[in-house]
Design a protein around this motif. Sequence first.
Motif, PDB file in Angstrom:
ATOM      1  N   ARG A 148       0.843  -1.199   0.000  1.00 50.98           N
ATOM      2  CA  ARG A 148       0.000   0.000   0.000  1.00 50.98           C
ATOM      3  C   ARG A 148       0.877   1.247   0.000  1.00 50.98           C
ATOM      4  NH1 ARG A 148      -3.767  -1.987   5.014  1.00 50.98           N
ATOM      5  NH2 ARG A 148      -3.898  -4.162   4.302  1.00 50.98           N
ATOM      6  N   ASP A 149       0.332   2.306  -0.539  1.00 50.10           N
ATOM      7  CA  ASP A 149       0.996   3.605  -0.536  1.00 50.10           C
ATOM      8  C   ASP A 149       1.433   3.938   0.894  1.00 50.10           C
ATOM      9  OD1 ASP A 149       1.853   6.177  -1.056  1.00 50.10           O
ATOM     10  OD2 ASP A 149      -0.176   7.018  -1.060  1.00 50.10           O
ATOM     11  N   SER A 193       0.413  -5.210  -6.949  1.00 51.78           N
ATOM     12  CA  SER A 193      -0.283  -4.421  -5.926  1.00 51.78           C
ATOM     13  C   SER A 193      -1.039  -3.260  -6.564  1.00 51.78           C
ATOM     14  CB  SER A 193       0.710  -3.908  -4.883  1.00 51.78           C
ATOM     15  OG  SER A 193       1.286  -4.990  -4.167  1.00 51.78           O
ATOM     16  N   SER A 194      -0.473  -2.681  -7.628  1.00 49.01           N
ATOM     17  CA  SER A 194      -1.176  -1.597  -8.331  1.00 49.01           C
ATOM     18  C   SER A 194      -2.482  -2.120  -8.915  1.00 49.01           C
ATOM     19  CB  SER A 194      -0.295  -1.029  -9.456  1.00 49.01           C
ATOM     20  OG  SER A 194       0.877  -0.449  -8.934  1.00 49.01           O
ATOM     21  N   ALA A 222      -4.910  -2.737  -6.035  1.00 48.42           N
ATOM     22  CA  ALA A 222      -5.404  -1.546  -5.342  1.00 48.42           C
ATOM     23  C   ALA A 222      -6.130  -0.592  -6.286  1.00 48.42           C
ATOM     24  CB  ALA A 222      -4.242  -0.829  -4.659  1.00 48.42           C
ATOM     25  N   GLY A 223      -5.906  -0.757  -7.597  1.00 48.04           N
ATOM     26  CA  GLY A 223      -6.515   0.166  -8.544  1.00 48.04           C
ATOM     27  C   GLY A 223      -5.853   1.530  -8.553  1.00 48.04           C
ATOM     28  N   VAL A 224      -4.640   1.646  -8.014  1.00 45.33           N
ATOM     29  CA  VAL A 224      -3.853   2.884  -8.100  1.00 45.33           C
ATOM     30  C   VAL A 224      -2.443   2.500  -8.551  1.00 45.33           C
ATOM     31  CG1 VAL A 224      -5.115   4.069  -6.249  1.00 45.33           C
ATOM     32  CG2 VAL A 224      -3.084   2.741  -5.700  1.00 45.33           C
ATOM     33  N   THR A 225      -1.758   3.452  -9.188  1.00 43.64           N
ATOM     34  CA  THR A 225      -0.397   3.164  -9.636  1.00 43.64           C
ATOM     35  C   THR A 225       0.576   3.361  -8.476  1.00 43.64           C
ATOM     36  OG1 THR A 225      -0.935   3.889 -11.859  1.00 43.64           O
ATOM     37  CG2 THR A 225       1.399   3.793 -11.268  1.00 43.64           C
ATOM     38  N   LEU A 226       1.265   2.292  -8.125  1.00 43.27           N
ATOM     39  CA  LEU A 226       2.240   2.360  -7.043  1.00 43.27           C
ATOM     40  C   LEU A 226       3.660   2.305  -7.600  1.00 43.27           C
ATOM     41  CD1 LEU A 226       0.548  -0.099  -4.513  1.00 43.27           C
ATOM     42  CD2 LEU A 226       0.541   2.404  -4.438  1.00 43.27           C
ATOM     43  N   GLU A 263       5.273   4.344  -2.806  1.00 42.45           N
ATOM     44  CA  GLU A 263       4.677   5.660  -3.079  1.00 42.45           C
ATOM     45  C   GLU A 263       3.594   5.532  -4.149  1.00 42.45           C
ATOM     46  OE1 GLU A 263       8.641   8.438  -2.448  1.00 42.45           O
ATOM     47  OE2 GLU A 263       8.202   7.655  -4.454  1.00 42.45           O
ATOM     48  N   ALA A 264       2.701   6.497  -4.162  1.00 43.82           N
ATOM     49  CA  ALA A 264       1.633   6.487  -5.166  1.00 43.82           C
ATOM     50  C   ALA A 264       2.092   7.191  -6.436  1.00 43.82           C
ATOM     51  CB  ALA A 264       0.378   7.138  -4.592  1.00 43.82           C
ATOM     52  N   ALA A 265       3.264   6.813  -6.941  1.00 44.42           N
ATOM     53  CA  ALA A 265       3.779   7.387  -8.186  1.00 44.42           C
ATOM     54  C   ALA A 265       4.551   6.291  -8.901  1.00 44.42           C
ATOM     55  CB  ALA A 265       4.699   8.576  -7.892  1.00 44.42           C
TER      56      ALA A 265
END
Lengths: 330, 330
Positions: free
Chosen positions: A150-151, A230-231, A234-238, A304-306
């Motif tokens: 996770r972020d 994990s991205s 989670a549906g977000v880019t990590l 990180e979320a990037a």
Amino acid sequence: MAGPGEFELIRRFFRRPAVPARAPLGIGDDCALIAPGDEGVLAVSTDMLVAGRHFFDDVDPEALGHKALAVNLSDLAAMGARPIGFTLALALPQADEAWLGAFARGLFALADAHGCELVGGDTTRGPLNLCITVFGSVPPAQALRRDRARDGDDLWVSGTLGAAAWALACRLQAGAWPDTGDAPLIRARGRLERPEPRVALGLALRGLAHAAIDLSDGLVGDIGHVLERSSAEAGVTLGACLEAAALPVDPALDGLPEPRRLELALAGGDDYELLFTAPASARGQVLDAGARIGLTLSRIGRIEAAAGLRLHDPHGRPIAFHARSFDHFR
Amino acid sequence: MAGPGEFELIRRFFRRPAVPARAPLGIGDDCALIAPGDEGVLAVSTDMLVAGRHFFDDVDPEALGHKALAVNLSDLAAMGARPIGFTLALALPQADEAWLGAFARGLFALADAHGCELVGGDTTRGPLNLCITVFGSVPPAQALRRDRARDGDDLWVSGTLGAAAWALACRLQAGAWPDTGDAPLIRARGRLERPEPRVALGLALRGLAHAAIDLSDGLVGDIGHVLERSSAEAGVTLGACLEAAALPVDPALDGLPEPRRLELALAGGDDYELLFTAPASARGQVLDAGARIGLTLSRIGRIEAAAGLRLHDPHGRPIAFHARSFDHFR
């Protein structure tokens, strides 16, 4: 060929006295029977080792027996699973009894150390090839999956990095292992040939780590697997940032130039340490877990979320690097 | 080598849409997670297939995909286990996409027919080698073990015998498969290359058969395994008598001389039929089970409390025979 037959070989080298275990039926029938115990589900992993690709033709068979099981136990460790048993399929160019005896010694020494029982197998003639499938138990909710980072998570790694890859590079360059006692290379060769699966760490991280993976392809490649999975989950880019100074480069590499040490720690494969993520709130518990099992755990960076993987020096300045993971078909 | 890398190959040919199944976590992590369901324990078996030994280098890859899984499902069948999933480890000399596509087609067609999910694997470069480990579920008390034959049991075999071994002998003699349509050989080749694992029979025999084994080494050798293990388990020496006329010799062998037909049925391997024993009181139920699943079951003899294997003609006169099982290291 004269000599012992297949069934005789199995009996001689791979059948052992029955022990009370979680395999109600072991070697000798069409299937083994395995009970997962109270922990609910079985964790299963398989690895195939090929002569000339995963090990040298002149490998010490005892070390090979150790490593063939170690890389599989390492997968159980990365899942937080407790070893139960394994199957062994073996293709051999000939039935060399001295070789098989030494191989079985290395294999069973590690198996016994982890309470992991040989439950079945297959032996055939062919180019040297070892395929082990290993079984462990884990409560499903506590399994250490690679898709759960996770972020904001801390990134941790166990033990030290880079020595196995350096030993491999030295051996490939020299064409043989040197006879003389070069202490760093002897240490590094041990890391390459006798990796210690981090089973106790995997168990200690149950309920503590968010995501985990074992380092076989190299740190950069394996972090990439965690980020990718994990991205998606989670549906977000990590992405991740790593602190170069925090990387636990193996002391066998002390004499090497800094860029080479960094390259080996980032891209070298075959370390079989655990990489895991955990929330910052768990730092104390993670360090306690490492102390309890006598294994150094290093906090090497952060999720990180990037997108992407960034490497920083102690002053926060970016360090350029180029490292790829190992891919058998590239 | 140019071309797709290992992870891309796995994605392209072996990753499939997730389905609700008994593997809570399939391909893509360090381990798969498998739940044995309500039936208690997992049955596990592993088989390694080597090019030039278990199949010809020019084998149709779709047939090879079928057979590699079929021989493993056959072990589950012989245990009375219900298929759950399997792992596949694959060493390939090169990443040939047409080959892999056909192999995956054959593999998944059979896997889907039996509800058996690919849960994990390993891909590497090396001499062609396939290692499959298969998992099934079975209530432990109903597992069909090979060590449970008793004095007086009927000996049964499913389907027909000898065709696979004959096809293999023809191919070895001719050096290639003939182009022209020789109907018996086409049938026999199908038996060699596309054995049908007797999973439904294994399930139907739960609670009915005493002992079971799948026929891979040849009838005589596999009966020998049952006798050896059952004698040790029962503490009495068991043997068997077979009625030559009752052996279900495959119709592909109709044109061959009687001694050759008998030899192929007794010693030919690769049939992947089930051999099982059951009490005489269960004859009706056994025949009903065969009728229900559409598979001929032949009562070929009897377990006796006297060492050795005897073959009789319809008048009870002994027939001399010499047949050995196949051993990869003899």
